[in-house]
Design an enzyme around this catalytic site. Structure first.
Site, mmCIF file in Angstrom:
data_model
loop_
_atom_site.group_PDB
_atom_site.id
_atom_site.type_symbol
_atom_site.label_atom_id
_atom_site.label_comp_id
_atom_site.label_asym_id
_atom_site.label_seq_id
_atom_site.Cartn_x
_atom_site.Cartn_y
_atom_site.Cartn_z
ATOM 1 N N THR A 84 -9.330 -13.028 10.025
ATOM 2 C CA THR A 84 -9.534 -13.856 8.835
ATOM 3 C C THR A 84 -8.268 -14.640 8.483
ATOM 4 O O THR A 84 -8.328 -15.801 8.106
ATOM 5 C CB THR A 84 -9.930 -12.952 7.645
ATOM 6 N N HIS B 145 -7.984 -17.580 10.685
ATOM 7 C CA HIS B 145 -8.879 -18.667 10.260
ATOM 8 C C HIS B 145 -8.258 -19.433 9.090
ATOM 9 O O HIS B 145 -8.331 -20.661 9.031
ATOM 10 C CB HIS B 145 -10.241 -18.116 9.836
HETATM 11 ZN ZN LIG Z 1 -9.178 -8.135 7.575
#
Ligand SMILES: [Zn+2]
Ligand SMILES: [Zn+2]
Length: 346
Positions: free
Chosen positions: A40, A43
């Site tokens: 994440t 990203h």
């Molecule tokens: Zn995480």
């Protein structure tokens, strides 16, 4: 304090000197011992389509997986103390919705995410809601506790998948896939097929207990697993890659009556042959979002403190905060497990 921050809505992140946060009402101030880089975070760093629509706090401190020591308490905190070691549960529940009131706060209807909707933990200090600061027994190393959040996703998926005595395929051997292999072994899987395109990650999967390594692109996973299971297929698939094509093709090696546990996040819709792959197979499909609060955490603490689960082979890199760019590059590459940032220098 030093912190890795997103300063504007766009690609990149910056190492900044910023104000040390004050713990607000029902918050604790944590001196961060270790923080782990997650997909994440990559990203958010790249600023892909998902990140652009995720409601990220900008400007803000990024990072969400961490552990540390409480150094100050905000008003209204009664059940934690200065000096406590904590690991952060990133799902911040509302406490009021149906799920929160029926034992499923990890899938709260009004979920906020630490380090996404709030300032995070790639910093020397972080203000953390007391409701998600999980006190960790002192005998558990803080570097291990920093990875409890991603490890908990894997453990939750393995527990829900019912792997005891089963042939299990773990699709995608990034950090969560590696933890999935580790816990599938602990939970008594018969054989663990590890699938990844990167040979380095397959080597790590072998270190944590994978029994058969499969590199799609080099061999056909459907043929390899069919050959190894007398054409029956595996009982359980743990889909961690988030690659739509990997998910779609995995039904080709799922046995009839098998279970598919989805932990990865495909970036777009995935089309499936529902009649052939799900109905006629009587397949069970389960989604996993985060960890059960707090049953998964209690299991993690027990498995680590007892020596049953050793995160050592998964935690492959430790870097100071100033080398966060190298950390992102390592975690995107095919050779790293979990990359830790150590704001205190380690
Ligand atoms: Zn995480
Ligand atoms: Zn809620």
């Amino acid at each position: 304090m030093l912190a890795v921050m997103k300063l504007q809505r766009g690609p990149g992140a910056s190492l900044c000197t910023t104000e040390r946060p004050e713990p607000g009402r029902r918050e604790v101030l944590v001196r961060v011992a270790a923080a782990a880089i997650c997909g994440t975070d990559s990203h958010i760093h790249e600023w892909n389509a998902w990140a652009q629509g995720a409601g990220l706090k900008v400007p803000g401190v990024i990072g969400h997986e961490c552990s540390g020591e409480i150094v100050a308490l905000g008003a209204g905190v009664t059940d934690l103390a200065v000096g406590d070691h904590v690991s952060v549960e990133t799902h911040i529940p509302c406490g009021r919705c149906y799920q929160c009131r029926t034992g499923d706060q990890h899938i709260c209807a009004d979920l906020r995410i630490f380090g996404l909707h709030t300032d995070g933990c790639f910093a020397e200090y972080a203000a953390v809601p007391a409701a998600v600061a999980r006190r960790i027994p002192g005998e558990i190393p803080l570097e291990t506790a920093a990875a409890f959040e991603p490890a908990g996703v894997a453990l939750h998926g393995v527990e829900r998948g019912g792997v005891a005595g089963a042939d299990v395929a773990v699709v995608g051997c990034g950090p969560i896939g590696l933890f999935a292999v580790l816990f599938a072994r602990i939970f008594g899987a018969a054989r663990i097929f590890a699938l990844d395109v990167a040979p380095g990650r397959l080597a790590l999967a072998e270190n944590v207990g994978a029994t058969i390594l499969i590199r799609p692109g080099e061999v056909d996973p459907v043929k390899a697993i069919s050959d190894a299971t007398h054409a029956r297929g595996v009982d359980v698939i743990l889909e961690v890659s988030g690659a739509g094509e990997a998910l779609r093709s995995s039904f080709g090696y799922l046995r009839k009556g098998g279970r598919v546990v989805l932990l990865g996040l495909p970036g777009a819709e995935v089309s499936l042959d529902v009649t052939r792959d799900i109905v006629f197979k009587e397949a069970t499909i389960l989604g996993i979002h985060g960890r059960h609060m707090w049953r998964t955490w209690a299991m993690l603490e027990g498995l680590v403190a007892s020596g049953r689960a050793d995160f050592g082979p998964v935690l492959t890199h430790r870097l100071p905060l100033s080398e966060f760019e190298r950390g992102f590059a390592l975690s995107r590459g095919g050779d790293a497990g979990k990359v830790l940032l150590l704001p205190g220098g380690g």
